[in-house]
Scaffold this motif. Structure first.
Motif, PDB file in Angstrom:
ATOM      1  N   TYR A  85      26.855 -36.780  21.808  1.00  0.00           N
ATOM      2  CA  TYR A  85      28.026 -36.319  22.552  1.00  0.00           C
ATOM      3  C   TYR A  85      27.676 -35.848  23.960  1.00  0.00           C
ATOM      4  CZ  TYR A  85      29.503 -36.050  17.679  1.00  0.00           C
ATOM      5  OH  TYR A  85      29.746 -36.340  16.359  1.00  0.00           O
ATOM      6  N   LEU A 100      35.534 -34.413  25.758  1.00  0.00           N
ATOM      7  CA  LEU A 100      34.398 -34.632  24.857  1.00  0.00           C
ATOM      8  C   LEU A 100      34.290 -36.135  24.637  1.00  0.00           C
ATOM      9  CD1 LEU A 100      32.233 -33.499  22.864  1.00  0.00           C
ATOM     10  CD2 LEU A 100      34.036 -33.535  21.111  1.00  0.00           C
ATOM     11  N   ARG A 155      33.639 -25.108  24.100  1.00  0.00           N
ATOM     12  CA  ARG A 155      33.646 -24.444  22.784  1.00  0.00           C
ATOM     13  C   ARG A 155      34.884 -24.838  21.980  1.00  0.00           C
ATOM     14  NH1 ARG A 155      28.920 -24.027  23.163  1.00  0.00           N
ATOM     15  NH2 ARG A 155      27.772 -22.200  23.848  1.00  0.00           N
ATOM     16  N   GLU A 158      34.338 -28.320  20.656  1.00  0.00           N
ATOM     17  CA  GLU A 158      33.398 -28.271  19.533  1.00  0.00           C
ATOM     18  C   GLU A 158      34.089 -27.751  18.278  1.00  0.00           C
ATOM     19  OE1 GLU A 158      29.189 -27.490  21.940  1.00  0.00           O
ATOM     20  OE2 GLU A 158      30.461 -25.791  21.385  1.00  0.00           O
ATOM     21  N   LEU A 163      31.927 -29.299  15.428  1.00  0.00           N
ATOM     22  CA  LEU A 163      30.561 -29.511  15.885  1.00  0.00           C
ATOM     23  C   LEU A 163      29.870 -28.162  16.087  1.00  0.00           C
ATOM     24  CD1 LEU A 163      31.170 -32.211  18.670  1.00  0.00           C
ATOM     25  CD2 LEU A 163      30.561 -32.598  16.273  1.00  0.00           C
ATOM     26  N   GLU A 165      27.675 -25.367  18.056  1.00  0.00           N
ATOM     27  CA  GLU A 165      27.616 -25.062  19.487  1.00  0.00           C
ATOM     28  C   GLU A 165      26.442 -25.793  20.135  1.00  0.00           C
ATOM     29  OE1 GLU A 165      27.599 -20.929  20.406  1.00  0.00           O
ATOM     30  OE2 GLU A 165      29.681 -20.622  19.789  1.00  0.00           O
ATOM     31  N   SER A 167      26.265 -28.947  21.020  1.00  0.00           N
ATOM     32  CA  SER A 167      26.015 -30.263  20.424  1.00  0.00           C
ATOM     33  C   SER A 167      25.857 -31.340  21.480  1.00  0.00           C
ATOM     34  CB  SER A 167      27.167 -30.645  19.482  1.00  0.00           C
ATOM     35  OG  SER A 167      27.185 -29.820  18.342  1.00  0.00           O
ATOM     36  N   CYS A 168      26.300 -31.056  22.713  1.00  0.00           N
ATOM     37  CA  CYS A 168      26.293 -32.072  23.772  1.00  0.00           C
ATOM     38  C   CYS A 168      24.978 -32.038  24.550  1.00  0.00           C
ATOM     39  CB  CYS A 168      27.471 -31.854  24.715  1.00  0.00           C
ATOM     40  SG  CYS A 168      29.074 -31.973  23.875  1.00  0.00           S
TER      41      CYS A 168
END
Length: 513
Positions: A85, A100, A155, A158, A163, A165, A167-168
């Motif tokens: 992501y 996202l 946030r 996510e 997802l 925190e 995750s990107c």
């Protein structure tokens, strides 16, 4: 995808006495076998033990591009390569919008927005700048507000997609020169003060942790061309692809300021100027942003004004698209003349209010003569930018294959109404393209294709900046545009025809009565 981040699943051989290479070297060399030359960050090194042993050396490596090299920024146990992501951001002075993105497929998974946390220090950016001049500590407050606004959106995305925190891996940002200065914690007085030499216009790739932004790797920030023509416009150029097209196109981002680019793959002319806060509901006494309670569409039928209100609630005010509709309807039906002066004999809705003429467009809401005058100055500024750009380039309006109008205002305003008051040029409606949030679209492009950063440098080299105010007959063009739709009605043949049609209909109705 050829993006600025990657996730690769690896199964390197575990260490033995015969092969006692370090964990770091083992992973970097395995990546090299896969055709990826990468080095490891400290954050990733810290996770080598015990993660690799516990995962039996079945691991997923997260890679981030730093403009020149790949960096290993994270390690995960097992095959997590399908969970890749990134986030794209439009950092606006009023609204921060974030998308996202699934960086494996290019699919947009979600989008959220929030009001910029800097607003308490001024709804306009000049007020924020002056706050920093008065108290230098405010600059850090504004920097943190920008970062926190972006983080809040990330946030929420996510949370919506369940997802963890951070995750990107990567983030890309488009924003005007002032907003980027604030995000970097840099004083922005230079943007508006002679000699207009900004402190930084090529931020490039910066570590997310340095900016306190919630991604694992790097943040790419679109560069600016000048103090008034920022990264949001360059991002918009990437989104529309004007710089690659054979035929000539125009790109117009209109808000409090107006930025205009004209050209194709061979040349790009650009310029910027103040349009005025009236386009975003500012200055107008009952003006407001396009939110619940705002009148966003207006029609005049059988002598009555019919308003649509966002959220289908009681009207609280009127936003930019509603103002354009209102003025167009008032003009086309003769409630205001070519100068924008209200004609009280045309309707009982036109009356004296607070010492001046005003039109009652909704219960207890009035649009004043002073509001009309302010908006006419604003629309004249928009027209003048386009007229000067065409004049200086020697290009006829008929030669434009497309006229992109970007920004929230461009997305919602009626083409017919904008042409009727002379804010847009009178051209084939099919060639007027609402580009939406092109800054956000361009940010997605940069996230998914790292070649974009090279193309951006070519765009900047190709751009030639025109100072509108320095053009010899600037004032004459501006004054001529302060009429509805223009002092020379022949420039607006479809508006002329519509006026004649409405007059005939009204005369026919009067005869029947």
């Amino acid at each position: 995808m050829n993006g600025i981040s990657r996730k690769i699943y690896l199964e390197p051989e575990a260490p033995t006495e015969e092969d006692n290479r370090s964990d770091q070297k083992r992973i970097e060399e395995e990546l090299k076998v896969r055709g990826v030359d990468a080095t490891m960050t400290w954050q990733a090194m810290k996770k080598l033990y015990p993660l690799c042993e516990k995962a039996d050396w079945k691991i997923t490596v997260s890679l981030a591009w730093d403009e020149k090299n790949w960096k290993v920024v994270d390690l995960e146990a097992g095959d997590r390569s399908g969970e890749h992501y990134g986030v794209a951001v439009d950092l606006g002075s009023t609204t921060v919008a974030v998308r996202l993105v699934d960086c494996n497929t290019g699919k947009i998974l979600g989008e959220v927005s929030t009001f910029n946390g800097q607003i308490p220090y001024g709804t306009d950016i000049l007020t924020r700048i002056f706050h920093c001049q008065e108290d230098p500590k405010t600059l850090e407050v504004l920097r943190k507000a920008a970062a926190d606004s972006i983080t809040a959106c990330v946030r929420e995305l996510e949370r919506q997609h369940q997802l963890p925190e951070n995750s990107c891996i990567a983030m890309t940002i488009g924003g005007n020169t002032t907003m980027i200065h604030f995000l970097l914690g840099m004083d922005a007085f230079c943007v508006f003060h002679t000699p207009y030499a900004v402190h930084a216009d090529r931020p490039g790739f910066l570590p997310a942790r340095d900016l306190e932004l919630p991604v694992k790797g790097y943040v790419y920030i679109y560069p600016a061309k000048s103090n008034y023509l920022g990264g949001d416009i360059i991002s918009g150029m990437v989104a529309t692809g004007i710089y690659k097209k054979e035929k000539i196109h125009a790109f117009f981002d209109i808000g409090t300021n107006g930025e205009l680019v004209l050209g194709n793959r061979d040349f790009l002319l650009c310029g910027a100027g103040a349009a005025g806060p009236a386009l975003e509901g500012g200055v107008v006494k009952t003006g407001m942003r396009a939110m619940e309670g705002a009148v966003d569409r207006v029609k005049l039928k059988n002598g009555e004004l019919h308003c649509h209100v966002i959220g289908e609630t009681a009207a609280k005010g009127i936003c930019g698209s509603g103002i354009v509709d209102l003025l167009a309807e008032l003009f086309l039906h003769g409630w205001i003349d070519i100068r924008g002066v209200l004609q009280p004999e045309k309707s009982r809705k036109i009356m004296e209010k607070d010492g001046m003429l005003a039109v009652n467009y909704a219960p207890d809401l009035y649009f004043y003569q002073s509001d009309i005058e302010e908006f006419i100055r604003t629309k004249a500024a928009a027209y003048t930018m386009v007229a000067i750009m065409l004049q200086e380039s020697g290009i006829e309006l008929s030669e434009l294959e497309g006229f992109y109008v970007a920004g929230a205002f461009g997305k919602h305003v009626s083409k017919e109404s904008a042409i009727a008051i002379g804010m847009y040029p009178d051209m084939d409606r099919e060639r007027i393209i609402h580009a939406g949030n092109s800054s956000l679209e361009g940010a997605v492009c940069a996230l998914l294709d790292r070649n974009v950063t090279k193309e951006v440098e070519e765009i900047l080299e190709k751009m030639v900046y025109i100072q509108f105010g320095a053009v010899e007959d600037f004032l004459n063009i501006m004054v001529a545009a302060q009429a509805l739709p223009h002092t020379d009605i022949e420039r607006y043949p479809t508006v002329k025809a519509k006026l004649e049609s409405i007059r005939k209909q009204e005369q026919s109705a009067d005869t029947e009565n």
